[in-house]
Design an enzyme around this catalytic site. Sequence first.
Site, PDB file in Angstrom:
ATOM      1  N   ASP A  96       0.854  -1.183   0.000  1.00 40.32           N
ATOM      2  CA  ASP A  96       0.000   0.000   0.000  1.00 40.32           C
ATOM      3  C   ASP A  96       0.891   1.234   0.000  1.00 40.32           C
ATOM      4  O   ASP A  96       2.091   1.158   0.285  1.00 40.32           O
ATOM      5  CB  ASP A  96      -0.867   0.032   1.259  1.00 40.32           C
ATOM      6  CG  ASP A  96      -1.908  -1.081   1.257  1.00 40.32           C
ATOM      7  OD1 ASP A  96      -2.368  -1.437   0.173  1.00 40.32           O
ATOM      8  OD2 ASP A  96      -2.246  -1.577   2.344  1.00 40.32           O
ATOM      9  N   ASP A 135      -4.624  -3.259   5.034  1.00 33.96           N
ATOM     10  CA  ASP A 135      -5.091  -2.713   6.312  1.00 33.96           C
ATOM     11  C   ASP A 135      -6.605  -2.765   6.459  1.00 33.96           C
ATOM     12  O   ASP A 135      -7.123  -2.735   7.566  1.00 33.96           O
ATOM     13  CB  ASP A 135      -4.590  -1.273   6.503  1.00 33.96           C
ATOM     14  CG  ASP A 135      -4.903  -0.383   5.306  1.00 33.96           C
ATOM     15  OD1 ASP A 135      -5.813  -0.731   4.523  1.00 33.96           O
ATOM     16  OD2 ASP A 135      -4.254   0.661   5.147  1.00 33.96           O
ATOM     17  N   ASP A 170      -9.226  -6.210   2.334  1.00 31.85           N
ATOM     18  CA  ASP A 170      -7.901  -6.724   1.953  1.00 31.85           C
ATOM     19  C   ASP A 170      -7.699  -8.174   2.403  1.00 31.85           C
ATOM     20  O   ASP A 170      -6.721  -8.810   2.002  1.00 31.85           O
ATOM     21  CB  ASP A 170      -6.797  -5.861   2.579  1.00 31.85           C
ATOM     22  CG  ASP A 170      -6.646  -4.522   1.888  1.00 31.85           C
ATOM     23  OD1 ASP A 170      -6.873  -4.464   0.669  1.00 31.85           O
ATOM     24  OD2 ASP A 170      -6.309  -3.537   2.564  1.00 31.85           O
TER      25      ASP A 170
END
Length: 1034
Positions: A456, A755, A759
């Site tokens: 990310d 997070d 996901d």
Amino acid sequence: MESYLHKDFDVQHKHLSPEASSNWRRAVGRVVKNPTRRFRHVAHLAKRAEAERKKKQIQEKIRVALYVQKAALQFIEAGGSQPVTDQVEYKLSEEAEKEGFSIHPDELASIIRSHDIKVLESHGGVDGILTKVSVVPDEGVRGSSIPTRQNVYGLNRYTEKPPRSFLVFIWEALQDLTLIMLMVCAMVSIGVGFATDRWPEGMLGILLSIVLVVLVTAISDYRQSIQFKDLDREKKKIFIQVTRDGKRQKVSIYDLLVGDIVHLAVGDQVPADGLFLSGYSLLIDESSLSGESEPVNVYEKNPFLLSGTKVQDGSGKMLVTTVGMRTEWGKLMETLSEGGEDETPLQVKLNGVATIIGKIGLAFAVVTFLVLTVRFLVEKALSNEITDWSSTDAMTLLNYFAIAVTIIVVAVPEGLPLAVTLSLAFAMKKLMNDKALVRHLSACETMGSASCICTDKTGTLTTNHMVVTKIWIGEKSIDVKGNESKDVVKSEISGALDILLQVIFQNTSSEVIKDEGKTSILGTPTESALLEFGLLLGGDFDAQRREFKILKMEPFSSVRKKMSVLIAHPHGGIRAFCKGASEIVLGMCNKVIDCNGESVNLSREEANNITDVINSFASEALRTLCLAFKDIDDSSINNDIPNDGYTLIAVVGIKDPVRPGVKEAVQTCLAAGITVRMVTGDNIYTAKAIARECGILTEGGLAIEGPEFRNMSPAEMKAVIPRIQVMARSLPLDKHTLVKNLRDTFREVVAVTGDGTNDAPALHEADIGLAMGIAGTEVAKESADVIILDDNFSTIVNVARWGRSVYINIQKFVQFQLTVNVVALMINFVSACVSGDAPLTAVQLLWVNMIMDTLGALALATEPPNDGLMKRPPVSRGTSFITRPMWRNIIGQSIYQLAVLGVLDFRGTQLLGLTGSDATDILDTVIFNAFVFCQVFNEINSRDIEKINIFRGMFDSWVFLGVMVCTVGFQFVLVEFLGDFASTVPLSWQLWLLCIIIGSISMPVAVVLKCIPVESKVKPPDGYEAIPGGPGLV
């Protein structure tokens, strides 16, 4: 060997099936000296099956209760009346009544567990329960009442197995079959000695050696268990937000009390049983408890919340009613602790290596015993003494048996699979100190083979400390520079200030907390940045929230990429606010606030101009958000938040700086052959700017948007994936698709960060799932293998470094131990066949076993990583664990040691000029001493399998140096002072020097061996260029 290992001992590092677990256990068979110890850190299949059975029973019980309650509610809504169940009489303690509590903890637990709405109503509903547990919703639990609440309603802790004592580990170490056989031999020998008034030489030494081996083994295992216990405690740490003493604060899940007001958000785990107080669109996933995949809407008419369930969508507040073992989750957690953790691929593979060598060693031991026995019987027959037997003869045969058993002790490398556990425990402890919590043993091991990291952007590559630095409003862009520009900004946007403050303070799930004159914000970094901006403009959060009533809220999600709220205006009418991804919110708008603060139609030309503004903000690496509102006529609303017809208020540019050290960490990955890909939900221009700053997006690399990627055919994906370095505006499904293709098509070992709740599939699919410890939801953390506690990309690289260190350390230890195995087996076997005697006694072999097993593992398997590890390509899937360079070193060192020790064994007396009655004893001591020093120097050689400079970093490893000093020191004591104990005699300084020289020659031998090329070139996967080689040989 590799084909045998691949057939029976090759398992997946993740999602291991029961069949694969059973297969390798069957392949190991009975070639195990101590099953209790060897299989301590692998899954106990029988216990696991029993735990699964109990879990299903609990789930079935909950499912039935839910179905019954659902049917009862439908019956009541259809006009029927629910039969009144017999009420159990509950007696509350005087202490509880004195403190103002008026409901028994078991009664509370029963109401929630049975989902009995009628019984709940008989207590006055949720408001009645609040009164009975002495709580006001806005105030929460009073700090002064905490001790009493804990005494009356219990703690939020679950039953755990008590830790094993040190004596248990001693007992388990004594379960070793070969040690038991040696103890029996020694006891029989001592018994015969007493009966014949002759003290048996060497047998007391065997007993004392066994005691030493057991103690060292138990101490090592006990220390490991303490490390795992500490790590397990860290894994279970969950922090939640509650209201106490009128303030919103974070507390540990273990400190939760009955009466606490808990704030729930998407991705949270419900920390205890409770009742719904307020919230918006609260959707709960109860599959972990009931096994049902269909989520449940929780609202006023269905207010029951169960511990261990997950918030799938929405937000809300709950009243905690039941904690700890009174919850069904508590009972379920008790069963989940049974069965242990899945074994790692290295543990399984080394169990296979130990099995092969164990079988060979067993055969050698049997042959050695037979050869010695047959020679003894032939000599007696030639001397016409075949019928004349004495206690001395019996003792001789017993000694032969003890030697054979001791060969098995040395030959079965029980320490191989246990060394993996030792190395992993050491690495996990160090990583914990470096802000990485390894949840699964195999993840630390697998991370060393990672060839790709999908990361990310926000919070991982960037600091996640966000600040509004630009705003476009009223047809102009304004730079925001904190307090110094406050008045300028306010004057520039005065016409739209009121509506801007409304959208900032109303459309948020965060809170502004004022405590003793200090203002703090509880919430996500993005929302915190907006709230700080609102406060900078002079806004009053509390006043705004009191003025408007929130009717409905849709929290932000990575799928919607926006957050919306519906409020009732105090002067009548309803207003919707929306904020989120710029292009999505802009697409929902047909009007815009102009420079006069008036709402005007949004023309196509103006929309294009705003898009240019968004892209210019993004090109400066700013995160962009659009803020919008829509006024709604009362008659046209049914509490649905609209998806179009909004008026654009502003475009906000939020600065999130790149973390210090990230660019260097990315360069380290590239040098190590690890491809870094950024997968983010942000605007592609923002993503590209940050990726360039981090060194991720390079010349020839591809930046692509999620919608374009997901619309590609499989063939197009295959062609484009090797070039993808940035994926922007991606959905969690895009991340999952990318990870699956990298693993299945390109055979990459993929680590992926996540997070959010959505996901979880990608974290589950990846070889290593990395959840963020600060920004990550509990759902993401539960699906992950490693939790990055500081959300820092550099920490991820550190996990990869330690993973490589674990893999290479185990290879070093295997090389060292196999060399000792080969030499010890062959020297005793050949000597027994040729001369009828074994030069290494049982006590000496037990000492050698300790050197190569427990002490060897401690020295080699716990070495910290060095910088050179990140200058070589990762280990690809299917690579042989015992490599050609390892075989070269094992065979070469074994030949040298066997040649030298063989010459000493057969010609040593003449070469050394030994005479006298003690010549044989001196020679045997020299052979033993030289053998030990060969292992000491070979342990140093094993510090690097391929490079010549084996001293690099050695003096930084205190464990390694400590083991070396202890080994040499005890060897000196053993030879010089414990002759009766170890069957040795003191040596002259010349012979000591000779033994050290013989051992040290193995170092130049290692240099010569490492100059022999044996490694073939590895072909890179399709679509990938070969990685440049690492540093030179030295």
